[in-house]
Design a protein around this motif. Structure first.
Motif, short mmCIF file in Angstrom:
data_model
loop_
_atom_site.label_atom_id
_atom_site.label_comp_id
_atom_site.label_asym_id
_atom_site.label_seq_id
_atom_site.Cartn_x
_atom_site.Cartn_y
_atom_site.Cartn_z
N VAL A 73 0.83 -1.21 0.00
CA VAL A 73 0.00 0.00 0.00
C VAL A 73 0.86 1.25 0.00
O VAL A 73 0.58 2.23 -0.72
CB VAL A 73 -0.95 -0.02 1.21
CG1 VAL A 73 -1.58 1.35 1.42
CG2 VAL A 73 -2.02 -1.07 1.01
N LEU A 74 1.93 1.26 0.79
CA LEU A 74 2.82 2.44 0.82
C LEU A 74 3.49 2.66 -0.54
O LEU A 74 3.60 3.79 -1.01
CB LEU A 74 3.88 2.26 1.91
CG LEU A 74 3.36 2.32 3.35
CD1 LEU A 74 4.49 2.00 4.34
CD2 LEU A 74 2.79 3.71 3.66
N ILE A 75 3.92 1.58 -1.19
CA ILE A 75 4.57 1.72 -2.51
C ILE A 75 3.55 2.23 -3.55
O ILE A 75 3.85 3.12 -4.35
CB ILE A 75 5.18 0.38 -2.93
CG1 ILE A 75 6.36 0.02 -2.01
CG2 ILE A 75 5.65 0.45 -4.38
CD1 ILE A 75 6.96 -1.34 -2.28
N ARG A 76 2.34 1.65 -3.53
CA ARG A 76 1.33 2.08 -4.49
C ARG A 76 0.93 3.54 -4.26
O ARG A 76 0.66 4.29 -5.21
CB ARG A 76 0.10 1.17 -4.41
CG ARG A 76 -0.96 1.45 -5.45
CD ARG A 76 -2.06 0.43 -5.35
NE ARG A 76 -1.61 -0.88 -5.77
CZ ARG A 76 -1.63 -1.31 -7.05
NH1 ARG A 76 -2.09 -0.49 -8.00
NH2 ARG A 76 -1.21 -2.50 -7.36
N ALA A 77 0.87 3.96 -2.99
CA ALA A 77 0.54 5.36 -2.70
C ALA A 77 1.61 6.30 -3.24
O ALA A 77 1.31 7.38 -3.75
CB ALA A 77 0.37 5.54 -1.19
N LEU A 78 2.87 5.90 -3.13
CA LEU A 78 3.94 6.74 -3.68
C LEU A 78 3.91 6.78 -5.20
O LEU A 78 4.37 7.76 -5.80
CB LEU A 78 5.30 6.23 -3.19
CG LEU A 78 5.63 6.49 -1.72
CD1 LEU A 78 6.89 5.75 -1.31
CD2 LEU A 78 5.79 7.98 -1.46
N LEU A 79 3.39 5.74 -5.81
CA LEU A 79 3.35 5.68 -7.28
C LEU A 79 2.08 6.32 -7.85
O LEU A 79 1.93 6.38 -9.08
CB LEU A 79 3.44 4.23 -7.75
CG LEU A 79 4.76 3.52 -7.46
CD1 LEU A 79 4.72 2.07 -7.93
CD2 LEU A 79 5.94 4.25 -8.09
N GLU A 80 1.15 6.76 -7.00
CA GLU A 80 -0.05 7.42 -7.49
C GLU A 80 0.33 8.72 -8.22
O GLU A 80 1.19 9.47 -7.77
CB GLU A 80 -1.00 7.75 -6.34
CG GLU A 80 -1.80 6.56 -5.84
CD GLU A 80 -2.87 6.15 -6.83
OE1 GLU A 80 -3.44 7.03 -7.51
OE2 GLU A 80 -3.12 4.92 -6.93
N PRO A 81 -0.29 8.99 -9.39
CA PRO A 81 0.04 10.24 -10.11
C PRO A 81 -0.38 11.47 -9.32
O PRO A 81 -1.33 11.43 -8.53
CB PRO A 81 -0.75 10.12 -11.41
CG PRO A 81 -1.88 9.19 -11.09
CD PRO A 81 -1.34 8.21 -10.07
N GLU A 82 0.34 12.55 -9.57
CA GLU A 82 0.04 13.81 -8.89
C GLU A 82 -1.22 14.44 -9.48
O GLU A 82 -1.33 14.60 -10.69
CB GLU A 82 1.22 14.78 -9.03
CG GLU A 82 2.50 14.28 -8.39
CD GLU A 82 3.62 15.28 -8.56
OE1 GLU A 82 3.42 16.28 -9.28
OE2 GLU A 82 4.71 15.08 -7.98
N HIS A 83 -2.15 14.79 -8.62
CA HIS A 83 -3.37 15.48 -9.05
C HIS A 83 -3.19 16.97 -8.77
O HIS A 83 -3.55 17.46 -7.71
CB HIS A 83 -4.59 14.91 -8.31
CG HIS A 83 -4.84 13.46 -8.61
ND1 HIS A 83 -5.36 13.03 -9.81
CD2 HIS A 83 -4.62 12.34 -7.87
CE1 HIS A 83 -5.47 11.71 -9.80
NE2 HIS A 83 -5.03 11.27 -8.63
N LEU A 84 -2.59 17.64 -9.76
CA LEU A 84 -2.33 19.07 -9.61
C LEU A 84 -3.55 19.87 -10.00
O LEU A 84 -4.36 19.43 -10.84
CB LEU A 84 -1.12 19.48 -10.46
CG LEU A 84 0.20 18.78 -10.12
CD1 LEU A 84 1.27 19.20 -11.10
CD2 LEU A 84 0.63 19.11 -8.69
#
Length: 438
Positions: A405-416
């Motif tokens: 979960v931590l790795i997937r959260a870091l790989l989530e695209p940035e919602h600017l």
């Protein structure tokens, strides 16, 4: 009787010459300084002492009863007022002296023809009167050449007088007609000039309106550009702040991930080391060292559990949903729950360790050959046994889920945040889609 008639005709001719000389004298007066003042020619003028809002026609000798409005007339550049001409230093102005506006060439030619005809008639009348006077004084007998000459001279004189009156009436009529035509022509020209000025003023007004509209459009465009630039600046600042916030959250997630990986790898290392320590028994010193390390790792996972609620990152929730969606058997709830499951499993090992060696002597004083039977340690046996699918997996499954979960959260695209104009276009598109019948 014939002599009296000839005498009367000669006298009338003489009177006519005198009147003509007086009119010529009236039109050309000698100035005391020697300069001659000539009355203006026929044309349209402003009356010096009259109404300045209209023009009056001057026939060369006197004012007529023809008037025209002065508001339509614009003098040409070459037109000058006779009373103000600098080439006449001794000009004499009278209260009724007209100011020249315009002269009609047809009237000028008519006056010249009238003057030439009058001179011719006067000359013929004078010659005829002279001949008749001479014949009358000679008193010739009838049926003589002199008598016939005198009679012919009287006939010519009478014809000259009658022709003069007829010619004068004709010229007056022609002058009146030309004056009316000139008035009509000037009025039409003035109306045309006024219409042309009105069209010019309308074009200028339209051009001014277009210039004002272009200026208003330019100002509106500049205002829109400034507003767009302000929105872009706000958007850039929001993006910068969002990126800074994401970097801060990424740093926190990476720190938790690194600590979780380090603690989990340490647990797996202890498992491998404890499996190599012996079969049925484990040296007491080695078991004591294992218990100390497991206790430290249990405290580490307890710290991670207590601090995990502080991770308020929306990407974690999205990563949990994605992780549970990979299989129907996964029911991961939260990081806190995952850390708690790991902590509880390690807690059982720690409590077993405390129960087993709680009343023993200090571990460092115990001999190395003394060992502890693994049969009396069910938690340790489950931890080190590879065949037991329910033991160590109680720790590895939640730990693996937390790490994933931590790795997937870091790989989530940035919602600017999007720029304001892009958001507005998106709202308009959505509105049109909502209004469409399909």
């Amino acid at each position: 009787m014939g002599r009296f008639f000839l005498t009367a005709m000669c006298a009338r001719s003489r009177i006519g010459e005198v009147n003509r000389d007086e009119r010529v004298h009236d039109r050309s007066e000698s100035h005391p300084g020697g300069a001659t003042v000539t009355t203006p020619p026929a044309g349209w003028y402003h009356e010096s002492a009259g109404d300045q809002s209209r023009l009056r026609y001057w026939d060369g000798e006197r004012w007529t009863d023809y008037f025209a409005p002065a508001s339509f007339w614009r003098p040409p550049q070459s037109t000058q007022r006779f009373a103000d001409e600098p080439t006449r230093p001794h000009d004499i102005s009278t209260p009724n002296a007209p100011r020249q506006v315009r002269d009609d060439p047809a009237l000028t030619r008519l006056r010249k023809a009238k003057r030439d005809a009058l001179v011719g008639l006067v000359c013929v009348a004078a010659v005829s009167a002279g001949i008749a006077l001479i014949v009358g004084l000679a008193s010739p007998d009838p049926d003589t050449l002199g008598y016939e000459v005198g009679k012919a001279a009287v006939t010519v004189l009478a014809a000259s007088i009658v022709g003069g009156f007829i010619g004068h009436a004709f010229f007056v009529q022609q002058q009146t007609l030309l004056t009316e035509i000139s008035v009509q022509r000037d009025g039409d020209r003035q109306v045309q000039e006024k219409l042309e000025r009105d069209r010019l003023e309308q074009r200028q007004a339209d051009e001014q309106v277009r210039l004002e509209e272009r200026e208003a459009d330019r100002l509106a465009a500049e205002k829109r550009d400034r507003e767009a630039e302000r929105q872009r600046e706000v958007w850039r600042r929001q993006v910068s702040e969002k990126r800074a916030e994401l970097e801060r959250r990424d740093a926190i997630l990476r720190g938790v991930l690194d600590e979780t990986l380090a603690a989990y790898n340490a647990v797996k290392k202890e498992r491998r080391m404890i499996r190599t320590a012996g079969g049925r028994g484990i040296p007491v010193r080695r078991y004591a060292e294992f218990g100390e390390r497991i206790s430290d790792l249990q405290l580490e996972f307890e710290r991670l559990r207590r601090t995990s609620p502080l991770l308020t990152d929306e990407r974690i929730e999205a990563a949990i949903r994605a992780w549970n969606g990979l299989s129907d058997n996964r029911h991961f709830v939260s990081l806190e729950r995952g850390f708690q499951q790991v902590e509880e499993y390690l807690g059982r090992l720690v409590r077993e360790f405390e129960t087993t060696l709680g009343g023993a002597a200090p571990l460092r004083e115990m001999p190395d050959e003394q060992s502890v039977e693994t049969a009396t340690l069910p938690a340790l046996a489950s931890f080190r046994d590879q065949r037991d699918k329910t033991g160590f997996y109680e720790l590895s499954n939640p730990a693996t889920a937390v790490i994933a979960v931590l790795i997937r959260a870091l790989l989530e695209p940035e919602h600017l945040p999007e720029p304001e104009d892009v958001r507005q276009r998106g709202v308009q598109v959505q509105g049109r889609r909502a209004q469409s019948p399909g």
